[in-house]
Design a protein around this motif. Sequence first.
Motif, PDB file in Angstrom:
ATOM      1  N   GLY A 118      37.859  18.774  36.490  1.00  0.00           N
ATOM      2  CA  GLY A 118      39.158  18.603  35.862  1.00  0.00           C
ATOM      3  C   GLY A 118      39.138  18.533  34.351  1.00  0.00           C
ATOM      4  O   GLY A 118      40.185  18.654  33.714  1.00  0.00           O
ATOM      5  N   ALA A 119      37.975  18.332  33.764  1.00  0.00           N
ATOM      6  CA  ALA A 119      37.899  18.236  32.301  1.00  0.00           C
ATOM      7  C   ALA A 119      38.068  19.620  31.681  1.00  0.00           C
ATOM      8  O   ALA A 119      37.371  20.562  32.045  1.00  0.00           O
ATOM      9  CB  ALA A 119      36.577  17.622  31.877  1.00  0.00           C
ATOM     10  N   GLN A 120      38.976  19.755  30.738  1.00  0.00           N
ATOM     11  CA  GLN A 120      39.231  21.028  30.077  1.00  0.00           C
ATOM     12  C   GLN A 120      38.918  20.992  28.592  1.00  0.00           C
ATOM     13  O   GLN A 120      39.091  21.982  27.890  1.00  0.00           O
ATOM     14  CB  GLN A 120      40.698  21.433  30.287  1.00  0.00           C
ATOM     15  CG  GLN A 120      41.071  21.654  31.736  1.00  0.00           C
ATOM     16  CD  GLN A 120      42.513  22.094  31.915  1.00  0.00           C
ATOM     17  OE1 GLN A 120      43.154  22.581  30.985  1.00  0.00           O
ATOM     18  NE2 GLN A 120      43.035  21.916  33.110  1.00  0.00           N
ATOM     19  N   LEU A 121      38.447  19.844  28.110  1.00  0.00           N
ATOM     20  CA  LEU A 121      38.235  19.703  26.675  1.00  0.00           C
ATOM     21  C   LEU A 121      37.164  20.659  26.152  1.00  0.00           C
ATOM     22  O   LEU A 121      37.351  21.301  25.118  1.00  0.00           O
ATOM     23  CB  LEU A 121      37.855  18.263  26.344  1.00  0.00           C
ATOM     24  CG  LEU A 121      37.594  17.959  24.872  1.00  0.00           C
ATOM     25  CD1 LEU A 121      38.860  18.170  24.044  1.00  0.00           C
ATOM     26  CD2 LEU A 121      37.083  16.529  24.704  1.00  0.00           C
ATOM     27  N   ALA A 122      36.048  20.757  26.860  1.00  0.00           N
ATOM     28  CA  ALA A 122      34.923  21.545  26.347  1.00  0.00           C
ATOM     29  C   ALA A 122      35.329  22.982  26.044  1.00  0.00           C
ATOM     30  O   ALA A 122      34.893  23.567  25.040  1.00  0.00           O
ATOM     31  CB  ALA A 122      33.768  21.512  27.343  1.00  0.00           C
ATOM     32  N   GLY A 123      36.170  23.554  26.901  1.00  0.00           N
ATOM     33  CA  GLY A 123      36.586  24.939  26.703  1.00  0.00           C
ATOM     34  C   GLY A 123      37.558  25.146  25.566  1.00  0.00           C
ATOM     35  O   GLY A 123      37.823  26.293  25.178  1.00  0.00           O
ATOM     36  N   ARG A 150      47.923  20.424  22.451  1.00  0.00           N
ATOM     37  CA  ARG A 150      48.913  19.680  23.233  1.00  0.00           C
ATOM     38  C   ARG A 150      48.580  19.702  24.716  1.00  0.00           C
ATOM     39  O   ARG A 150      48.599  18.664  25.390  1.00  0.00           O
ATOM     40  CB  ARG A 150      50.319  20.238  23.010  1.00  0.00           C
ATOM     41  CG  ARG A 150      51.401  19.424  23.717  1.00  0.00           C
ATOM     42  CD  ARG A 150      52.789  19.726  23.173  1.00  0.00           C
ATOM     43  NE  ARG A 150      53.728  18.733  23.670  1.00  0.00           N
ATOM     44  CZ  ARG A 150      54.529  18.916  24.715  1.00  0.00           C
ATOM     45  NH1 ARG A 150      54.504  20.073  25.365  1.00  0.00           N
ATOM     46  NH2 ARG A 150      55.351  17.960  25.114  1.00  0.00           N
ATOM     47  N   GLY A 151      48.250  20.865  25.259  1.00  0.00           N
ATOM     48  CA  GLY A 151      47.984  20.960  26.686  1.00  0.00           C
ATOM     49  C   GLY A 151      46.786  20.156  27.134  1.00  0.00           C
ATOM     50  O   GLY A 151      46.814  19.503  28.180  1.00  0.00           O
ATOM     51  N   VAL A 152      45.734  20.162  26.342  1.00  0.00           N
ATOM     52  CA  VAL A 152      44.485  19.511  26.736  1.00  0.00           C
ATOM     53  C   VAL A 152      44.480  18.026  26.407  1.00  0.00           C
ATOM     54  O   VAL A 152      43.950  17.215  27.164  1.00  0.00           O
ATOM     55  CB  VAL A 152      43.289  20.212  26.038  1.00  0.00           C
ATOM     56  CG1 VAL A 152      42.004  19.414  26.225  1.00  0.00           C
ATOM     57  CG2 VAL A 152      43.111  21.614  26.583  1.00  0.00           C
ATOM     58  N   PHE A 153      45.102  17.660  25.301  1.00  0.00           N
ATOM     59  CA  PHE A 153      44.913  16.318  24.759  1.00  0.00           C
ATOM     60  C   PHE A 153      46.158  15.437  24.834  1.00  0.00           C
ATOM     61  O   PHE A 153      46.045  14.224  25.015  1.00  0.00           O
ATOM     62  CB  PHE A 153      44.487  16.437  23.292  1.00  0.00           C
ATOM     63  CG  PHE A 153      43.885  15.205  22.687  1.00  0.00           C
ATOM     64  CD1 PHE A 153      42.529  14.945  22.805  1.00  0.00           C
ATOM     65  CD2 PHE A 153      44.672  14.307  21.974  1.00  0.00           C
ATOM     66  CE1 PHE A 153      41.958  13.813  22.245  1.00  0.00           C
ATOM     67  CE2 PHE A 153      44.113  13.172  21.398  1.00  0.00           C
ATOM     68  CZ  PHE A 153      42.747  12.922  21.533  1.00  0.00           C
ATOM     69  N   ALA A 154      47.350  16.030  24.706  1.00  0.00           N
ATOM     70  CA  ALA A 154      48.548  15.207  24.493  1.00  0.00           C
ATOM     71  C   ALA A 154      49.780  15.825  25.132  1.00  0.00           C
ATOM     72  O   ALA A 154      50.839  15.916  24.506  1.00  0.00           O
ATOM     73  CB  ALA A 154      48.762  15.003  22.994  1.00  0.00           C
ATOM     74  N   ALA A 155      49.693  16.200  26.395  1.00  0.00           N
ATOM     75  CA  ALA A 155      50.779  16.944  27.036  1.00  0.00           C
ATOM     76  C   ALA A 155      52.063  16.143  27.182  1.00  0.00           C
ATOM     77  O   ALA A 155      53.139  16.726  27.338  1.00  0.00           O
ATOM     78  CB  ALA A 155      50.324  17.444  28.403  1.00  0.00           C
ATOM     79  N   THR A 196      43.983   6.989  32.657  1.00  0.00           N
ATOM     80  CA  THR A 196      45.093   7.908  32.414  1.00  0.00           C
ATOM     81  C   THR A 196      45.054   9.048  33.438  1.00  0.00           C
ATOM     82  O   THR A 196      44.123   9.848  33.462  1.00  0.00           O
ATOM     83  CB  THR A 196      45.019   8.449  30.980  1.00  0.00           C
ATOM     84  OG1 THR A 196      43.648   8.732  30.640  1.00  0.00           O
ATOM     85  CG2 THR A 196      45.528   7.420  29.999  1.00  0.00           C
ATOM     86  N   LEU A 197      46.094   9.107  34.267  1.00  0.00           N
ATOM     87  CA  LEU A 197      46.072   9.963  35.450  1.00  0.00           C
ATOM     88  C   LEU A 197      46.259  11.440  35.146  1.00  0.00           C
ATOM     89  O   LEU A 197      45.895  12.282  35.954  1.00  0.00           O
ATOM     90  CB  LEU A 197      47.147   9.497  36.438  1.00  0.00           C
ATOM     91  CG  LEU A 197      46.943   8.089  37.001  1.00  0.00           C
ATOM     92  CD1 LEU A 197      48.120   7.708  37.905  1.00  0.00           C
ATOM     93  CD2 LEU A 197      45.631   7.994  37.769  1.00  0.00           C
ATOM     94  N   LYS A 198      46.831  11.776  33.979  1.00  0.00           N
ATOM     95  CA  LYS A 198      47.035  13.183  33.615  1.00  0.00           C
ATOM     96  C   LYS A 198      46.077  13.625  32.520  1.00  0.00           C
ATOM     97  O   LYS A 198      46.374  14.534  31.750  1.00  0.00           O
ATOM     98  CB  LYS A 198      48.484  13.403  33.169  1.00  0.00           C
ATOM     99  CG  LYS A 198      49.498  13.251  34.296  1.00  0.00           C
ATOM    100  CD  LYS A 198      50.901  13.571  33.821  1.00  0.00           C
ATOM    101  CE  LYS A 198      51.889  13.517  34.971  1.00  0.00           C
ATOM    102  NZ  LYS A 198      53.275  13.810  34.513  1.00  0.00           N
ATOM    103  N   ASP A 199      44.920  13.015  32.504  1.00  0.00           N
ATOM    104  CA  ASP A 199      43.953  13.243  31.430  1.00  0.00           C
ATOM    105  C   ASP A 199      43.120  14.483  31.713  1.00  0.00           C
ATOM    106  O   ASP A 199      42.472  14.588  32.754  1.00  0.00           O
ATOM    107  CB  ASP A 199      43.037  12.022  31.312  1.00  0.00           C
ATOM    108  CG  ASP A 199      42.370  11.905  29.962  1.00  0.00           C
ATOM    109  OD1 ASP A 199      41.878  12.933  29.467  1.00  0.00           O
ATOM    110  OD2 ASP A 199      42.325  10.788  29.421  1.00  0.00           O
ATOM    111  N   LEU A 200      43.133  15.432  30.776  1.00  0.00           N
ATOM    112  CA  LEU A 200      42.331  16.647  30.899  1.00  0.00           C
ATOM    113  C   LEU A 200      41.111  16.619  29.986  1.00  0.00           C
ATOM    114  O   LEU A 200      40.346  17.582  29.941  1.00  0.00           O
ATOM    115  CB  LEU A 200      43.188  17.874  30.586  1.00  0.00           C
ATOM    116  CG  LEU A 200      44.404  18.088  31.494  1.00  0.00           C
ATOM    117  CD1 LEU A 200      45.150  19.355  31.093  1.00  0.00           C
ATOM    118  CD2 LEU A 200      43.993  18.141  32.963  1.00  0.00           C
ATOM    119  N   ALA A 201      40.928  15.522  29.262  1.00  0.00           N
ATOM    120  CA  ALA A 201      39.746  15.368  28.413  1.00  0.00           C
ATOM    121  C   ALA A 201      38.679  14.552  29.126  1.00  0.00           C
ATOM    122  O   ALA A 201      37.510  14.955  29.206  1.00  0.00           O
ATOM    123  CB  ALA A 201      40.134  14.701  27.090  1.00  0.00           C
TER     124      ALA A 201
END
Length: 249
Positions: A118-123, A150-155, A196-201
């Motif tokens: 689920g982590a998208q930060l690296a990309g 915004r999408g990855v960090f602060a949606a 944080t349940l919607k966390d992509l980082a």
Amino acid sequence: MSQNTTPDASTKPTVVLVHGAFVDSSSWNGVLAELRRDGYPVLTAANPLRGLDADVDYLRSILNSVDGPVVLAGHSYGGVVISEAADGNPQVRALVYVAGFILEEGESAGELAAKFPGAQLAGSLRRVPVTAPSGEGPVDDLYIDQEQFRGVFAADVPEEVTDLLAATQRPIVADALEAKATRTAWKTIPSWNLVTLKDLAIPAEAQRFMGERAGSRSVEVDASHAVTVSQPGAVARMIEEAARATTAG
């Protein structure tokens, strides 16, 4: 029945807030306002993001300047820093991890995050070679691509706010995310964990795993990684809970 919810600040611990990568101390502004309203003295540490050892040394100097008990809160990579800096410091009564890394000795932030889906930060990261502060050669600063910020960090943060956050983000030297933890203050200091349940980082599954391993008191919120901006009230409530639980009497 009424209670005095804002006693004199001298009866309360100092809250020290430590930001993580890609933001600065202004990311705590909403939390800071809530804590001050409730009578807490607050310091925000301008995390250098120049390497784990340097960041820890800086935070230790901040902690040494504080008289009395401290509640120490770290967001994201700031969690790594507070675990190291608080170790052996009797003034620190509570650790609060806000969508933060709670590492075991020998782990790195990058390694831990990669273990969970689920982590998208690296990309989304962009590397910019810069001269090291020591002058010993180039290092890589990491930024989040502005179009993906915004999408990855602060949606869940308003777009006009995330546009500013993306444009003014603080880079972190890549070595900081690869550095191995050497101290684990959470083993001796009570800890709280805001998931944080919607966390992509740092995916919620990773945050749960770290909190359970540390024996932290966890609360889950429906928020992105930028929870200090989108839900400052939830963050402040957890910090105040930690303060009340560990400094009573």
